[in-house]
Design a protein around this motif. Structure first.
Motif, PDB file in Angstrom:
ATOM      1  N   LYS A   1      31.946  77.210  27.477  1.00  0.00           N
ATOM      2  CA  LYS A   1      30.201  78.389  28.410  1.00  0.00           C
ATOM      3  C   LYS A   1      30.417  79.256  27.318  1.00  0.00           C
ATOM      4  N   GLN A   2      31.531  80.053  26.978  1.00  0.00           N
ATOM      5  CA  GLN A   2      31.338  80.733  25.643  1.00  0.00           C
ATOM      6  C   GLN A   2      30.617  80.759  24.662  1.00  0.00           C
ATOM      7  N   LEU A   3      31.491  79.774  24.220  1.00  0.00           N
ATOM      8  CA  LEU A   3      31.231  79.108  22.438  1.00  0.00           C
ATOM      9  C   LEU A   3      29.533  78.652  22.279  1.00  0.00           C
ATOM     10  N   LEU A   4      29.185  78.533  23.859  1.00  0.00           N
ATOM     11  CA  LEU A   4      27.895  77.296  24.076  1.00  0.00           C
ATOM     12  C   LEU A   4      26.720  78.864  23.998  1.00  0.00           C
ATOM     13  N   GLU A   5      26.544  80.241  24.672  1.00  0.00           N
ATOM     14  CA  GLU A   5      26.391  81.610  25.093  1.00  0.00           C
ATOM     15  C   GLU A   5      26.429  82.230  24.482  1.00  0.00           C
ATOM     16  N   GLU A   6      27.500  82.346  22.967  1.00  0.00           N
ATOM     17  CA  GLU A   6      27.373  82.694  22.119  1.00  0.00           C
ATOM     18  C   GLU A   6      26.768  82.429  21.134  1.00  0.00           C
ATOM     19  N   ALA A   7      26.186  80.900  20.861  1.00  0.00           N
ATOM     20  CA  ALA A   7      25.552  80.718  20.027  1.00  0.00           C
ATOM     21  C   ALA A   7      23.936  80.018  20.750  1.00  0.00           C
ATOM     22  N   GLY A   8      23.731  81.011  21.904  1.00  0.00           N
ATOM     23  CA  GLY A   8      22.387  81.027  22.312  1.00  0.00           C
ATOM     24  C   GLY A   8      21.732  80.476  23.474  1.00  0.00           C
ATOM     25  N   PHE A   9      23.053  79.366  23.751  1.00  0.00           N
ATOM     26  CA  PHE A   9      22.462  79.346  25.060  1.00  0.00           C
ATOM     27  C   PHE A   9      22.584  78.954  26.341  1.00  0.00           C
ATOM     28  N   THR A  10      21.221  78.645  27.606  1.00  0.00           N
ATOM     29  CA  THR A  10      22.211  79.279  28.420  1.00  0.00           C
ATOM     30  C   THR A  10      22.424  77.784  29.588  1.00  0.00           C
ATOM     31  N   VAL A  11      23.890  78.414  30.272  1.00  0.00           N
ATOM     32  CA  VAL A  11      24.267  77.426  30.916  1.00  0.00           C
ATOM     33  C   VAL A  11      24.801  77.456  31.828  1.00  0.00           C
ATOM     34  N   ASP A  12      24.674  77.106  33.434  1.00  0.00           N
ATOM     35  CA  ASP A  12      25.197  76.979  34.881  1.00  0.00           C
ATOM     36  C   ASP A  12      25.641  75.941  34.908  1.00  0.00           C
ATOM     37  N   THR A  13      26.625  76.183  35.827  1.00  0.00           N
ATOM     38  CA  THR A  13      27.332  76.448  36.527  1.00  0.00           C
ATOM     39  C   THR A  13      27.535  75.684  37.890  1.00  0.00           C
ATOM     40  N   GLN A  14      25.852  75.704  38.665  1.00  0.00           N
ATOM     41  CA  GLN A  14      26.568  75.053  40.218  1.00  0.00           C
ATOM     42  C   GLN A  14      25.827  73.628  39.995  1.00  0.00           C
ATOM     43  N   THR A  15      26.908  72.911  41.271  1.00  0.00           N
ATOM     44  CA  THR A  15      26.625  71.502  41.176  1.00  0.00           C
ATOM     45  C   THR A  15      25.882  71.597  42.193  1.00  0.00           C
ATOM     46  N   ILE A  16      24.991  70.761  41.148  1.00  0.00           N
ATOM     47  CA  ILE A  16      23.581  69.746  41.955  1.00  0.00           C
ATOM     48  C   ILE A  16      23.762  68.885  42.547  1.00  0.00           C
ATOM     49  N   ALA A  17      24.526  68.249  43.731  1.00  0.00           N
ATOM     50  CA  ALA A  17      23.892  66.925  44.717  1.00  0.00           C
ATOM     51  C   ALA A  17      23.020  66.352  43.788  1.00  0.00           C
ATOM     52  N   GLN A  18      23.959  64.658  43.764  1.00  0.00           N
ATOM     53  CA  GLN A  18      23.139  63.682  43.034  1.00  0.00           C
ATOM     54  C   GLN A  18      21.777  63.205  43.560  1.00  0.00           C
ATOM     55  N   ASP A  19      21.679  63.126  44.581  1.00  0.00           N
ATOM     56  CA  ASP A  19      20.127  62.836  45.384  1.00  0.00           C
ATOM     57  C   ASP A  19      18.985  64.440  44.280  1.00  0.00           C
ATOM     58  N   GLN A  20      19.297  65.396  44.633  1.00  0.00           N
ATOM     59  CA  GLN A  20      18.098  65.873  43.871  1.00  0.00           C
ATOM     60  C   GLN A  20      18.477  66.791  42.133  1.00  0.00           C
ATOM     61  N   LEU A  21      19.488  66.108  41.685  1.00  0.00           N
ATOM     62  CA  LEU A  21      19.912  65.823  40.120  1.00  0.00           C
ATOM     63  C   LEU A  21      18.106  65.287  39.695  1.00  0.00           C
ATOM     64  N   ALA A  22      17.485  64.428  40.044  1.00  0.00           N
ATOM     65  CA  ALA A  22      16.019  64.192  39.407  1.00  0.00           C
ATOM     66  C   ALA A  22      15.089  65.122  39.233  1.00  0.00           C
ATOM     67  N   THR A  23      14.955  65.997  40.132  1.00  0.00           N
ATOM     68  CA  THR A  23      14.438  67.492  39.845  1.00  0.00           C
ATOM     69  C   THR A  23      14.222  68.434  39.689  1.00  0.00           C
ATOM     70  N   ALA A  24      15.555  68.930  39.810  1.00  0.00           N
ATOM     71  CA  ALA A  24      16.646  70.087  39.125  1.00  0.00           C
ATOM     72  C   ALA A  24      16.721  69.975  37.349  1.00  0.00           C
ATOM     73  N   LEU A  25      16.632  68.475  37.166  1.00  0.00           N
ATOM     74  CA  LEU A  25      17.255  68.427  35.429  1.00  0.00           C
ATOM     75  C   LEU A  25      15.997  68.723  34.849  1.00  0.00           C
ATOM     76  N   LEU A  26      15.075  68.550  35.149  1.00  0.00           N
ATOM     77  CA  LEU A  26      13.717  68.511  34.464  1.00  0.00           C
ATOM     78  C   LEU A  26      13.317  69.937  34.173  1.00  0.00           C
ATOM     79  N   ASN A  27      14.439  70.794  35.140  1.00  0.00           N
ATOM     80  CA  ASN A  27      14.678  72.595  34.300  1.00  0.00           C
ATOM     81  C   ASN A  27      15.141  72.351  32.816  1.00  0.00           C
ATOM     82  N   TYR A  28      16.066  71.353  32.366  1.00  0.00           N
ATOM     83  CA  TYR A  28      17.119  71.524  31.641  1.00  0.00           C
ATOM     84  C   TYR A  28      16.988  70.343  30.381  1.00  0.00           C
ATOM     85  N   ASP A  29      17.478  70.832  29.473  1.00  0.00           N
ATOM     86  CA  ASP A  29      17.778  70.201  28.418  1.00  0.00           C
ATOM     87  C   ASP A  29      18.815  69.413  28.029  1.00  0.00           C
TER      88      ASP A  29
END
Length: 316
Positions: free
Chosen positions: A15-43
């Motif tokens: 996580k530290q390496l990614l953030e130092e490279a300028g990326f945003t990292v979220d580590t909360q666990t999203i339920a499988q049935d909610q991923l399709a909506t949540a992932l629209l906000n991620y690369d």
């Protein structure tokens, strides 16, 4: 800014390496049935074994550019389909090999000295049945000089063979891709020895091994079932730290009950996270809850390797 969802977590170093490279990292666990909506906000999304990234999810998230698997097997990802849609799919095949291999031998040492059953009974009967328990567990055996059959001779299988050879065991290996080479052993003081190993047929591994360790991905049917157990030596020990479904669990129970199989060590199960009760309570089975790669060292290596793969992809 690149946003990454580490849905099954990631080691703080990664996580530290990614953030130092300028990326945003979220580590909360999203339920499988909610991923399709949540992932629209991620690369990108990183997973371990819990989260599934199937065709439907990939189609629902056209914004995704990368799927990362912290670990070896990618059975929980539709890899070919993802790549056909232009997504990068990366994993960390080497990072956890030693940890998994060491767990194999944890189960082997446990099995040959009855530790799994002794640890259950000593707290209950140790004060009143000490001599009886001593007699019951007095027929252990040694690993040195015995033959370990390794089914699946990729990175983890070879790491397992390395430990076996270091202990003075013989190794029989089987893989879909034949192996004819050397396993390097490194000892204290920098002493190195190359041990020649040549793969043999699956039938030879099954018939000639004193212990068998599985290191294969999930297949259409179990690799070890009633027919295979019947062909094994009486008193064989079985360890599975690869994938649930590679052993017919009902056939394994029958083989344990008949004495054909002396013990089994299982880190993976058919019905995770709710394994069969008869497996969980069997006195001849050593059990762990899918922790093969769960060491501090392995998780650091996985996090570092995965972070670097992601950074390389988005910055190249």
């Amino acid at each position: 800014m690149i946003k990454i969802l580490a849905n099954d977590g990631i080691d703080p170093i990664g996580k530290q390496l990614l953030e130092e490279a300028g990326f945003t990292v979220d580590t909360q666990t999203i339920a499988q049935d909610q991923l399709a909506t949540a992932l629209l906000n991620y690369d990108a999304i990183t997973v371990r074994s819990a989260t599934k990234v199937r065709k439907e999810l990939i189609d629902a998230c056209p914004n995704l550019k990368l799927i990362g698997r912290g670990g070896v097997g990618m059975d929980n990802i539709d890899v070919d389909y993802a790549r056909s849609k232009g997504l990068a799919v990366v994993n960390t095949p080497a990072a956890s090999s030693l940890s998994v291999a060491e767990l194999v031998f944890s189960h082997l040492f446990t099995g040959i000295r009855f530790l799994h059953d002794s640890n259950r009974k000593m707290p209950v009967e140790g004060a009143t049945q000490f001599n009886n328990l001593k007699k019951a567990y007095a027929k252990g055996i040694e690993l040195r000089g015995k033959t370990l059959g390794v089914i699946g001779f990729g990175r983890i299988g070879r790491e397992t063979a390395t430990i076996a050879l270091g202990l003075g065991m013989n190794v029989l290996a089987y893989d879909l891709y034949p192996f004819d080479g050397h396993i390097p052993l490194t000892f204290q003081g920098g002493i190195k020895v190359d041990i020649p190993v040549k793969s043999v047929s699956l039938a030879e591994v099954i018939a000639q091994s004193d212990f068998i360790s599985l290191h294969t991905p999930f297949a259409d049917k179990p690799i070890l079932g009633a027919e295979e157990f019947a062909a094994m030596k009486k008193g064989v020990g079985i360890v599975n730290c690869s994938r649930g479904g590679t052993i017919d669990e009902l056939a394994l129970i029958e083989a344990l009950d008949s004495g054909k199989v002396a013990f089994a060590g299982l880190d993976v199960f058919d019905n995770e996270p709710t394994p069969l009760s008869a497996i969980l309570t069997h006195p001849k089975i050593s059990l762990t809850p899918h922790i093969g790669a769960s060491t501090n060292e392995a998780q650091e290596r996985i996090g570092t390797e995965l972070a670097n793969l992601i950074i390389d992809h988005f910055t190249k």
